[in-house]
Design a protein around this motif. Structure first.
Motif, PDB file in Angstrom:
ATOM      1  N   VAL A 273       8.541  -1.369   2.601  1.00  0.00           N
ATOM      2  CA  VAL A 273       8.156  -2.204   1.465  1.00  0.00           C
ATOM      3  C   VAL A 273       6.720  -1.907   1.055  1.00  0.00           C
ATOM      4  O   VAL A 273       5.829  -1.835   1.899  1.00  0.00           O
ATOM      5  CB  VAL A 273       8.294  -3.704   1.816  1.00  0.00           C
ATOM      6  CG1 VAL A 273       7.775  -4.574   0.680  1.00  0.00           C
ATOM      7  CG2 VAL A 273       9.745  -4.049   2.114  1.00  0.00           C
ATOM      8  N   ILE A 274       6.517  -1.709  -0.237  1.00  0.00           N
ATOM      9  CA  ILE A 274       5.176  -1.567  -0.802  1.00  0.00           C
ATOM     10  C   ILE A 274       4.930  -2.805  -1.654  1.00  0.00           C
ATOM     11  O   ILE A 274       5.595  -3.011  -2.671  1.00  0.00           O
ATOM     12  CB  ILE A 274       5.042  -0.290  -1.659  1.00  0.00           C
ATOM     13  CG1 ILE A 274       5.359   0.940  -0.824  1.00  0.00           C
ATOM     14  CG2 ILE A 274       3.643  -0.184  -2.255  1.00  0.00           C
ATOM     15  CD1 ILE A 274       5.411   2.220  -1.633  1.00  0.00           C
ATOM     16  N   LYS A 275       3.975  -3.617  -1.217  1.00  0.00           N
ATOM     17  CA  LYS A 275       3.688  -4.839  -1.959  1.00  0.00           C
ATOM     18  C   LYS A 275       2.745  -4.568  -3.124  1.00  0.00           C
ATOM     19  O   LYS A 275       2.012  -3.580  -3.133  1.00  0.00           O
ATOM     20  CB  LYS A 275       3.076  -5.894  -1.031  1.00  0.00           C
ATOM     21  CG  LYS A 275       4.066  -6.528  -0.075  1.00  0.00           C
ATOM     22  CD  LYS A 275       3.455  -7.733   0.613  1.00  0.00           C
ATOM     23  CE  LYS A 275       4.471  -8.449   1.482  1.00  0.00           C
ATOM     24  NZ  LYS A 275       3.905  -9.676   2.088  1.00  0.00           N
ATOM     25  N   LYS A 276       2.785  -5.467  -4.102  1.00  0.00           N
ATOM     26  CA  LYS A 276       1.845  -5.373  -5.200  1.00  0.00           C
ATOM     27  C   LYS A 276       0.426  -5.555  -4.672  1.00  0.00           C
ATOM     28  O   LYS A 276       0.200  -6.270  -3.683  1.00  0.00           O
ATOM     29  CB  LYS A 276       2.165  -6.428  -6.253  1.00  0.00           C
ATOM     30  CG  LYS A 276       3.520  -6.201  -6.930  1.00  0.00           C
ATOM     31  CD  LYS A 276       3.830  -7.279  -7.940  1.00  0.00           C
ATOM     32  CE  LYS A 276       5.185  -7.017  -8.602  1.00  0.00           C
ATOM     33  NZ  LYS A 276       5.551  -8.070  -9.563  1.00  0.00           N
ATOM     34  N   SER A 277      -0.524  -4.919  -5.328  1.00  0.00           N
ATOM     35  CA  SER A 277      -1.897  -4.914  -4.836  1.00  0.00           C
ATOM     36  C   SER A 277      -2.456  -6.318  -4.646  1.00  0.00           C
ATOM     37  O   SER A 277      -3.248  -6.564  -3.738  1.00  0.00           O
ATOM     38  CB  SER A 277      -2.794  -4.132  -5.801  1.00  0.00           C
ATOM     39  OG  SER A 277      -2.385  -2.792  -5.888  1.00  0.00           O
ATOM     40  N   ALA A 278      -2.038  -7.234  -5.487  1.00  0.00           N
ATOM     41  CA  ALA A 278      -2.559  -8.597  -5.402  1.00  0.00           C
ATOM     42  C   ALA A 278      -2.151  -9.303  -4.122  1.00  0.00           C
ATOM     43  O   ALA A 278      -2.756 -10.306  -3.730  1.00  0.00           O
ATOM     44  CB  ALA A 278      -2.079  -9.413  -6.603  1.00  0.00           C
TER      45      ALA A 278
END
Length: 242
Positions: free
Chosen positions: A154-159
């Motif tokens: 999983v790659i989360k959003k930067s925020a």
């Protein structure tokens, strides 16, 4: 030599000697083939393990089976496996034949249900993997990717990264899914088409301090334009820990 040639009524000590020989033989094969992470085992490694186990397991349960045949067969399988791995390391195009490409299952928080159907993953199983990755809230997910070993990353959003720019009320561009541009000194032209031209890539390589792609082992560019470069190392650099 009954422990080697086999006998209908092989004594207990014969099975003990066989077990020791087979264990040491498998240990030697694994050392020759090379160390692999158990967490990243792919289909080829799985097939290799199953076949080797089946070949060398029979003489341990059947005392009448001679050891010569199974050990020669195991060595042949190991040789083929090692050859395929070496060819894959040297030839990126062949690597695509024996190794599966990562498959995007969710993008920008949206589940790609057609991709789930393609890889035969149920929605319940997908959500379980999201929870195990600490991403139960899909609105925080930028990308969910099925890797070649069958695990979902999983790659989360930067925020929502651990650096917590969201806590600082900062607006940051989403990094997105990093695209592989160079692999083992070879330009991945299919991926480059989605990013820019060959001249643009050459200029970027020079900007990063390299003369040509052959000096680069691995290079990726994410959707925010961030560039990651891992250079090729010489034998002396590896020994020095550089």
């Amino acid at each position: 030599m009954e422990f080697w040639s086999g006998a209908e009524s092989l004594p207990i000590y014969g099975f003990l000697v066989r077990a020791a020989i087979v264990y040491l033989y498998i240990f030697l094969i694994v050392k020759i083939v090379g160390q692999r992470s158990m967490g990243s085992i792919d289909a080829l490694d799985f097939i290799f393990g199953v076949v080797i186990g089946d070949i060398l397991g029979e003489p341990l349960s059947d005392g009448s089976v001679p050891l010569t045949g199974p050990m020669v067969a195991a060595a042949t399988i190991a040789g083929l496996h090692l050859s395929l791995c070496l060819i894959a390391l040297k030839t990126p195009r062949f690597r695509r034949v024996i190794e599966d490409e990562p498959i995007i299952l969710a993008r920008n928080g949206v589940i790609l249900h057609q991709q789930l159907k393609k890889v035969k993953i149920t929605l319940e199983s997908f959500m379980m993997d999201m929870r195990l990755n600490g991403a139960s809230d899909l609105s925080e997910v930028d990308y969910a990717v099925l890797e070649m070993n069958g695990q979902i990353s999983v790659i989360k959003k930067s925020a929502y990264d651990s650096a917590t720019p969201n806590d600082l009320k900062q607006t940051t561009p989403n990094k997105g899914y990093p695209t592989v541009v160079i692999e083992d000194g070879h330009i991945i032209e299919a991926n480059l088409k989605n990013l820019g031209t060959m001249d643009w890539l050459r200029e970027l390589i020079h900007k990063e301090g390299y003369a040509n792609p052959k000096e680069i082992f691995f290079m990726t560019i994410d959707e925010a334009g961030n560039v990651y470069v891992s250079p090729k190392q010489t034998t002396n650099q590896v020994k020095k820990g550089r």
